[in-house]
Design an enzyme around this catalytic site. Structure first.
Site, PDB file in Angstrom:
ATOM      1  N   GLU A  22     -10.660  -1.749   1.285  1.00  0.00           N
ATOM      2  CA  GLU A  22     -10.151  -2.087   0.153  1.00  0.00           C
ATOM      3  C   GLU A  22      -9.824  -3.117  -0.309  1.00  0.00           C
ATOM      4  O   GLU A  22     -10.243  -3.900  -1.376  1.00  0.00           O
ATOM      5  CB  GLU A  22      -9.050  -1.009  -0.481  1.00  0.00           C
ATOM      6  N   GLU A  72       0.654  -1.244  -0.104  1.00  0.00           N
ATOM      7  CA  GLU A  72      -0.044  -0.026  -0.063  1.00  0.00           C
ATOM      8  C   GLU A  72       0.906   1.180  -0.044  1.00  0.00           C
ATOM      9  O   GLU A  72       1.347   1.491   1.114  1.00  0.00           O
ATOM     10  CB  GLU A  72      -0.981  -0.162   1.348  1.00  0.00           C
ATOM     11  N   GLU A  78      -5.407   4.833   7.790  1.00  0.00           N
ATOM     12  CA  GLU A  78      -4.846   4.179   6.629  1.00  0.00           C
ATOM     13  C   GLU A  78      -4.837   2.506   6.595  1.00  0.00           C
ATOM     14  O   GLU A  78      -5.217   1.889   5.579  1.00  0.00           O
ATOM     15  CB  GLU A  78      -3.639   4.801   6.197  1.00  0.00           C
TER      16      GLU A  78
END
Length: 128
Positions: free
Chosen positions: A83, A35, A76
């Site tokens: 996601e 990520e 995050e």
């Protein structure tokens, strides 16, 4: 109706704590490897926290700045988890998948605005 429990549940005591620590470290590693946004927020947090050590902030301001940096990292990680779960479910375009991803992104935007606000408040109340 019989509910089948996860085979990963059931450990207790020190073994459970060790397992949880391992899973958490795996998650941090996966975030770092996979990520880009996590790497950016993590590096921003490291830089921001180090910089805050050299600025004569009041104790409440120092805590607010450091806490806000950690919050951006936490959000995050959660955004990346949403996601990944959505993408695992289906890579097909779907309004609910878009909504889930957009909501995660919005949460991170709010955290970054909060972080900026904490820095502004901290810097406007420096020790004299």
């Amino acid at each position: 109706m019989i509910v089948k429990e996860s085979p990963f549940k059931g450990k207790t005591g020190a073994q459970r704590v060790l397992n949880a620590l391992g899973y958490s470290l795996d998650g941090l590693g996966a975030g770092w490897r996979n990520e880009a946004a996590f790497r950016q927020v993590a590096l921003l947090a490291v830089a921001g926290i180090v910089i805050s050590l050299f600025v004569p902030l009041q104790p409440w301001a120092h805590a607010a700045v450091i806490g806000s940096h950690f919050l951006t990292v936490i959000v995050e990680l959660l955004n990346s988890a949403v996601e990944a779960a959505v993408d695992h479910t289906s890579l097909e375009r779907h309004e609910l998948a878009k909504r889930a991803k957009d909501l995660g992104s919005a949460a991170q935007l709010v955290c970054l605005i909060n972080l900026a606000a904490m820095w502004v408040m901290a810097l406007t109340h420096l020790h004299a």
